[in-house]
Design a protein around this motif. Structure first.
Motif, PDB file in Angstrom:
ATOM      1  N   LYS A 134       7.588   2.952   6.824  1.00  0.00           N
ATOM      2  CA  LYS A 134       7.304   4.312   6.340  1.00  0.00           C
ATOM      3  C   LYS A 134       6.842   4.253   4.893  1.00  0.00           C
ATOM      4  O   LYS A 134       7.357   3.469   4.095  1.00  0.00           O
ATOM      5  CB  LYS A 134       8.563   5.191   6.419  1.00  0.00           C
ATOM      6  CG  LYS A 134       9.163   5.311   7.802  1.00  0.00           C
ATOM      7  CD  LYS A 134       8.309   6.173   8.671  1.00  0.00           C
ATOM      8  CE  LYS A 134       9.001   6.354  10.017  1.00  0.00           C
ATOM      9  NZ  LYS A 134       8.152   6.973  10.979  1.00  0.00           N
ATOM     10  N   MET A 135       5.887   5.110   4.538  1.00  0.00           N
ATOM     11  CA  MET A 135       5.446   5.188   3.146  1.00  0.00           C
ATOM     12  C   MET A 135       6.526   5.906   2.355  1.00  0.00           C
ATOM     13  O   MET A 135       6.620   7.125   2.377  1.00  0.00           O
ATOM     14  CB  MET A 135       4.100   5.918   3.038  1.00  0.00           C
ATOM     15  CG  MET A 135       2.956   5.115   3.573  1.00  0.00           C
ATOM     16  SD  MET A 135       1.315   5.725   3.114  1.00  0.00           S
ATOM     17  CE  MET A 135       1.269   7.301   3.934  1.00  0.00           C
ATOM     18  N   ASN A 136       7.356   5.109   1.687  1.00  0.00           N
ATOM     19  CA  ASN A 136       8.530   5.649   1.021  1.00  0.00           C
ATOM     20  C   ASN A 136       8.838   4.949  -0.304  1.00  0.00           C
ATOM     21  O   ASN A 136       9.779   5.305  -0.987  1.00  0.00           O
ATOM     22  CB  ASN A 136       9.743   5.531   1.965  1.00  0.00           C
ATOM     23  CG  ASN A 136      10.853   6.454   1.566  1.00  0.00           C
ATOM     24  OD1 ASN A 136      10.634   7.515   1.004  1.00  0.00           O
ATOM     25  ND2 ASN A 136      12.072   6.035   1.837  1.00  0.00           N
ATOM     26  N   ILE A 137       8.032   3.942  -0.651  1.00  0.00           N
ATOM     27  CA  ILE A 137       8.286   3.142  -1.846  1.00  0.00           C
ATOM     28  C   ILE A 137       7.247   3.505  -2.913  1.00  0.00           C
ATOM     29  O   ILE A 137       6.051   3.573  -2.632  1.00  0.00           O
ATOM     30  CB  ILE A 137       8.187   1.628  -1.532  1.00  0.00           C
ATOM     31  CG1 ILE A 137       9.146   1.237  -0.398  1.00  0.00           C
ATOM     32  CG2 ILE A 137       8.407   0.786  -2.779  1.00  0.00           C
ATOM     33  CD1 ILE A 137      10.602   1.315  -0.751  1.00  0.00           C
ATOM     34  N   GLY A 138       7.722   3.711  -4.138  1.00  0.00           N
ATOM     35  CA  GLY A 138       6.830   4.004  -5.252  1.00  0.00           C
ATOM     36  C   GLY A 138       6.190   2.750  -5.798  1.00  0.00           C
ATOM     37  O   GLY A 138       6.630   1.626  -5.512  1.00  0.00           O
ATOM     38  N   PRO A 139       5.156   2.891  -6.604  1.00  0.00           N
ATOM     39  CA  PRO A 139       4.442   1.715  -7.118  1.00  0.00           C
ATOM     40  C   PRO A 139       5.300   0.814  -8.005  1.00  0.00           C
ATOM     41  O   PRO A 139       5.118  -0.405  -7.980  1.00  0.00           O
ATOM     42  CB  PRO A 139       3.269   2.313  -7.890  1.00  0.00           C
ATOM     43  CG  PRO A 139       3.639   3.736  -8.141  1.00  0.00           C
ATOM     44  CD  PRO A 139       4.549   4.140  -7.041  1.00  0.00           C
ATOM     45  N   ALA A 140       6.222   1.354  -8.767  1.00  0.00           N
ATOM     46  CA  ALA A 140       7.063   0.510  -9.624  1.00  0.00           C
ATOM     47  C   ALA A 140       7.919  -0.419  -8.769  1.00  0.00           C
ATOM     48  O   ALA A 140       7.993  -1.631  -9.035  1.00  0.00           O
ATOM     49  CB  ALA A 140       7.944   1.370 -10.531  1.00  0.00           C
ATOM     50  N   ASP A 141       8.540   0.131  -7.732  1.00  0.00           N
ATOM     51  CA  ASP A 141       9.390  -0.684  -6.865  1.00  0.00           C
ATOM     52  C   ASP A 141       8.593  -1.654  -6.008  1.00  0.00           C
ATOM     53  O   ASP A 141       9.131  -2.651  -5.536  1.00  0.00           O
ATOM     54  CB  ASP A 141      10.256   0.211  -5.985  1.00  0.00           C
ATOM     55  CG  ASP A 141      11.289   0.980  -6.790  1.00  0.00           C
ATOM     56  OD1 ASP A 141      11.704   0.477  -7.859  1.00  0.00           O
ATOM     57  OD2 ASP A 141      11.666   2.087  -6.375  1.00  0.00           O
TER      58      ASP A 141
ATOM     59  N   ARG B 193       4.714   7.702  -3.728  1.00  0.00           N
ATOM     60  CA  ARG B 193       5.481   6.837  -2.822  1.00  0.00           C
ATOM     61  C   ARG B 193       4.655   6.570  -1.568  1.00  0.00           C
ATOM     62  O   ARG B 193       4.846   7.215  -0.540  1.00  0.00           O
ATOM     63  CB  ARG B 193       6.818   7.487  -2.498  1.00  0.00           C
ATOM     64  CG  ARG B 193       7.715   7.562  -3.702  1.00  0.00           C
ATOM     65  CD  ARG B 193       8.966   8.359  -3.517  1.00  0.00           C
ATOM     66  NE  ARG B 193       9.469   8.354  -2.163  1.00  0.00           N
ATOM     67  CZ  ARG B 193      10.471   9.114  -1.735  1.00  0.00           C
ATOM     68  NH1 ARG B 193      11.075   9.935  -2.565  1.00  0.00           N
ATOM     69  NH2 ARG B 193      10.863   9.068  -0.489  1.00  0.00           N
ATOM     70  N   VAL B 194       3.738   5.594  -1.670  1.00  0.00           N
ATOM     71  CA  VAL B 194       2.841   5.306  -0.559  1.00  0.00           C
ATOM     72  C   VAL B 194       2.875   3.837  -0.129  1.00  0.00           C
ATOM     73  O   VAL B 194       2.023   3.393   0.628  1.00  0.00           O
ATOM     74  CB  VAL B 194       1.386   5.738  -0.867  1.00  0.00           C
ATOM     75  CG1 VAL B 194       1.299   7.241  -1.040  1.00  0.00           C
ATOM     76  CG2 VAL B 194       0.831   5.013  -2.062  1.00  0.00           C
ATOM     77  N   PHE B 195       3.872   3.110  -0.622  1.00  0.00           N
ATOM     78  CA  PHE B 195       4.057   1.739  -0.166  1.00  0.00           C
ATOM     79  C   PHE B 195       5.140   1.745   0.903  1.00  0.00           C
ATOM     80  O   PHE B 195       6.085   2.537   0.845  1.00  0.00           O
ATOM     81  CB  PHE B 195       4.440   0.830  -1.339  1.00  0.00           C
ATOM     82  CG  PHE B 195       3.308   0.658  -2.317  1.00  0.00           C
ATOM     83  CD1 PHE B 195       2.390  -0.367  -2.150  1.00  0.00           C
ATOM     84  CD2 PHE B 195       3.157   1.535  -3.375  1.00  0.00           C
ATOM     85  CE1 PHE B 195       1.333  -0.518  -3.040  1.00  0.00           C
ATOM     86  CE2 PHE B 195       2.109   1.406  -4.272  1.00  0.00           C
ATOM     87  CZ  PHE B 195       1.192   0.377  -4.105  1.00  0.00           C
ATOM     88  N   GLU B 196       4.984   0.864   1.883  1.00  0.00           N
ATOM     89  CA  GLU B 196       5.867   0.895   3.051  1.00  0.00           C
ATOM     90  C   GLU B 196       7.239   0.294   2.776  1.00  0.00           C
ATOM     91  O   GLU B 196       7.354  -0.737   2.120  1.00  0.00           O
ATOM     92  CB  GLU B 196       5.202   0.176   4.215  1.00  0.00           C
ATOM     93  CG  GLU B 196       3.975   0.911   4.708  1.00  0.00           C
ATOM     94  CD  GLU B 196       3.280   0.231   5.868  1.00  0.00           C
ATOM     95  OE1 GLU B 196       3.723  -0.849   6.306  1.00  0.00           O
ATOM     96  OE2 GLU B 196       2.274   0.796   6.329  1.00  0.00           O
ATOM     97  N   ASP B 197       8.264   0.966   3.328  1.00  0.00           N
ATOM     98  CA  ASP B 197       9.625   0.441   3.259  1.00  0.00           C
ATOM     99  C   ASP B 197       9.865  -0.489   4.444  1.00  0.00           C
ATOM    100  O   ASP B 197       8.941  -0.800   5.208  1.00  0.00           O
ATOM    101  CB  ASP B 197      10.653   1.578   3.185  1.00  0.00           C
ATOM    102  CG  ASP B 197      10.696   2.447   4.443  1.00  0.00           C
ATOM    103  OD1 ASP B 197      10.159   2.058   5.505  1.00  0.00           O
ATOM    104  OD2 ASP B 197      11.283   3.551   4.357  1.00  0.00           O
TER     105      ASP B 197
ATOM    106  N   GLY C  14      -1.738  -3.010  -5.572  1.00  0.00           N
ATOM    107  CA  GLY C  14      -1.552  -1.854  -6.437  1.00  0.00           C
ATOM    108  C   GLY C  14      -2.459  -0.706  -6.117  1.00  0.00           C
ATOM    109  O   GLY C  14      -2.774  -0.458  -4.949  1.00  0.00           O
ATOM    110  N   PHE C  15      -2.881   0.004  -7.172  1.00  0.00           N
ATOM    111  CA  PHE C  15      -3.744   1.176  -7.037  1.00  0.00           C
ATOM    112  C   PHE C  15      -5.045   0.967  -7.796  1.00  0.00           C
ATOM    113  O   PHE C  15      -5.027   0.607  -8.983  1.00  0.00           O
ATOM    114  CB  PHE C  15      -3.085   2.426  -7.643  1.00  0.00           C
ATOM    115  CG  PHE C  15      -1.936   3.004  -6.880  1.00  0.00           C
ATOM    116  CD1 PHE C  15      -1.813   2.889  -5.510  1.00  0.00           C
ATOM    117  CD2 PHE C  15      -0.960   3.716  -7.564  1.00  0.00           C
ATOM    118  CE1 PHE C  15      -0.752   3.452  -4.826  1.00  0.00           C
ATOM    119  CE2 PHE C  15       0.114   4.295  -6.900  1.00  0.00           C
ATOM    120  CZ  PHE C  15       0.215   4.157  -5.519  1.00  0.00           C
TER     121      PHE C  15
END
Length: 150
Positions: free
Chosen positions: A61-68, A53-57, A26-27
């Motif tokens: 790529k950093m394209n995933i938000g923290p909720a997802d 959106r700094v989690f990797e898809d 998380g953060f």
């Protein structure tokens, strides 16, 4: 308001030798409140933290938000983010005093929880030991003064 948001594999807060909060993926958010901050800045910074959106898809790529990403949040008050370092001994006159900063800190925590996040905290005003394992490392500075310009 300023928030230093670090993507972590884990983070924790210890007070007086006792671990009081801990998260996994998380953060870790270090949050500083300025003298002039209001509820509007608190809501704005919470929204930005929860939407980064700094989690990797699947393509790295950093394209995933923290909720997802299933991220959890650890939010720690940090008045030193408003240090004046024009001399070797920092001054903190720009940092809001507890009667202003504590309710705004609590509002950020509350807004993040309203968005569905599990939020752990430190203890406002306590001498805390904060540990984290940075992921990336990815560290983002959010300053509401910069958000106002957009």
């Amino acid at each position: 308001m300023r928030a230093v948001v670090t993507r972590v594999l884990s983070a924790s807060v210890t007070i007086d030798g006792k671990k009081v909060s801990e998260i996994g993926n998380g953060f870790l958010v270090l949050l500083g409140v300025h003298n002039d901050d209001t509820e509007a800045e608190a809501i704005k910074v919470a929204d930005r933290i929860c939407g980064l959106r700094v989690f990797e898809d699947e393509n790295g790529k950093m394209n995933i938000g923290p909720a997802d990403a299933g991220a959890k949040l650890l939010i720690v008050s940090q008045f030193t983010l408003y240090a004046d370092v024009s001399s070797r001994r920092p001054g903190f006159t720009e940092a809001a005093k507890p009667p202003i900063s504590e309710p705004l800190y609590e509002l950020v925590v509350s807004e993040c929880r309203k968005k569905g996040f599990e939020v752990q905290t430190g203890e406002f005003g306590a001498d805390m030991k904060v540990e984290s394992i940075n992921d990336g490392p990815v560290t983002i500075l959010i300053d509401t003064d910069n958000l106002k310009k957009k």
